[in-house]
Design an enzyme around this catalytic site. Sequence first.
Site, PDB file in Angstrom:
ATOM      1  N   LYS A  79      35.018  21.822  82.180  1.00  0.00           N
ATOM      2  CA  LYS A  79      34.015  20.754  81.927  1.00  0.00           C
ATOM      3  C   LYS A  79      34.095  19.846  83.092  1.00  0.00           C
ATOM      4  CE  LYS A  79      32.396  17.599  78.329  1.00  0.00           C
ATOM      5  NZ  LYS A  79      32.330  17.350  76.936  1.00  0.00           N
ATOM      6  N   SER A 154      28.210  17.683  73.677  1.00  0.00           N
ATOM      7  CA  SER A 154      28.044  17.507  75.094  1.00  0.00           C
ATOM      8  C   SER A 154      28.436  18.340  76.134  1.00  0.00           C
ATOM      9  CB  SER A 154      28.607  15.906  75.543  1.00  0.00           C
ATOM     10  OG  SER A 154      30.107  15.994  75.703  1.00  0.00           O
ATOM     11  N   SER A 170      31.773  17.598  70.722  1.00  0.00           N
ATOM     12  CA  SER A 170      31.376  18.090  71.888  1.00  0.00           C
ATOM     13  C   SER A 170      31.523  19.376  72.210  1.00  0.00           C
ATOM     14  CB  SER A 170      31.440  17.079  72.937  1.00  0.00           C
ATOM     15  OG  SER A 170      30.345  16.190  72.897  1.00  0.00           O
TER      16      SER A 170
HETATM   17  N1  GLN Z   1      27.299  13.631  70.119  1.00  0.00           N
HETATM   18  C1  GLN Z   1      28.363  12.856  70.057  1.00  0.00           C
HETATM   19  C2  GLN Z   1      28.180  11.323  70.925  1.00  0.00           C
HETATM   20  O1  GLN Z   1      27.076  11.474  71.601  1.00  0.00           O
HETATM   21  C3  GLN Z   1      29.691  13.373  70.409  1.00  0.00           C
HETATM   22  C4  GLN Z   1      30.041  13.404  71.856  1.00  0.00           C
HETATM   23  C5  GLN Z   1      31.080  13.936  72.296  1.00  0.00           C
HETATM   24  O2  GLN Z   1      32.017  14.461  71.526  1.00  0.00           O
HETATM   25  N2  GLN Z   1      31.481  13.761  73.430  1.00  0.00           N
HETATM   26  O3  GLN Z   1      28.852  10.580  71.041  1.00  0.00           O
END
Ligand code: GLN
Length: 479
Positions: A79, A154, A170
Amino acid sequence: MTGWHANTVAELSAALHEGSVSSVELTGLYLARIAQHQGALNAFISVTQEAALLQAERADARLRAGERGALIGVPIAHKDIFCTAGERTTCGSRMLANFVSPYDATVVERLRAAGAVMLGKTNMDEFAMGSSSETSYFGPVRNPWDPARVPGGSSGGSAPAATATDTGGSIRQPAALCGVTGLKPTYGRVSRFGMVAFASSLDQGGLLTISAEDAAVLLAAMAGFDERDSTSVELPVPDYTASLAQPLKGLKIGLLHEFFDQGLDPQIEQRIRDALDVLRLEGASLRDVSLPNLPLSVPTYYVVAPAECSSNLARFDGVRYGYRCERPRDLLDLYQRSRGEGFGAEVKRRIMVGTYVLSAGYYDAYYLKAQRVRALISADFARAFHEVDVLIGPTTPTAAFELGAKTGDPVTMYLNDIYTIGANLAGLPAISVPCGFVQGLPVGMQIIGPHFSEPRLLNVAHRYQCESDWHRRAPPGFT
Ligand code: GLN
């Protein structure tokens, strides 16, 4: 030669060791495949072709010299939140679009030392803020099962086998929506050194793979104490593969009452219940468990995470590194325009919310209250784990939605995280495994365990995957 991409890490490793394929060959095939699908999916921000082929040559030499190791020569992706020396690390943001880190993240360093070959850096929501991988400065990622739909976020570009991060879901959300396995380890299990910080009390590095067995192999290489990350935990790393096949007889599973709520697609509920039948046949027993404070996870998280992000992202000031605006008039103009131009809309929203909840006069009402609720949620989990070994529920309330469906309404987007955030607030490990399809789209079952119960989670997931083949299905056109 075709078809290697459908193999698990364990299978690739076996083939590499017996010499039926070389790492250079495999790497070439994967690179070709990335090129073939990049236009449609936009899963990568950078493809590090030259470095990959060099690493593959080195891996082949190690294998020829008789060295053994589960990851030697296996192609993986990182990532784009993990720093990679000599290759850019953008975190999906214009702010870091040209940033080249002078050092490797610990995770990157460890996987390289284990012999894994880095193919490139995967696309993601800007600074990992999002649930759909639509907020990237480099354009949205698309779901291979239906390119009109999101892959989840994400870590939307990370696919097997790849590193990822999970602050509120994410890793697990993209795993569920794309039909792969995603493990978020216990907070502190994997070093965060060199991983761009979003919300430091929640962020955890982990992985996406085809199978739980592969997750065990990758985690073994990634986990462990790191003196450069004061939150990494000094506990020995167990042999995650050794306990994979252990029978489930006697396993006590708690069904998370609060997760089987009105918001859950009834067809997903049915898939989970079918999966639970499989686990029951394996010898597990089921009981309902209620965590009364869990429904407060979303509001709690969306105070805590923005608060921490507003403070973490203060470092992007146009002075030290990252994006700098053209011809600043003075220092204030430099700060304002560098941040104004460098960050996207969602990141700005989080910084503003975070600054607000931390400001004098609002701190007690928002931040402090959220911290208290967070403690209650952790206590709910701790109580539940006195009664059961693992908790099971869905990973997401729905299957993948269409691109653009939720971008106009942040709260609707945030509600996707309803089942994943609890584990982050309590620092618990959790895994999402594919458990079937709803209208042709994959969905996931989530297994949450007590701190450092990764061996158990991987064991349950592996036993389930021995009895099912959802994790081996590929989207049409990707077989
Ligand atoms: N969807 C969550 C956010 O927008 C989690 C994102 C993540 O785990 N990096 O913060």
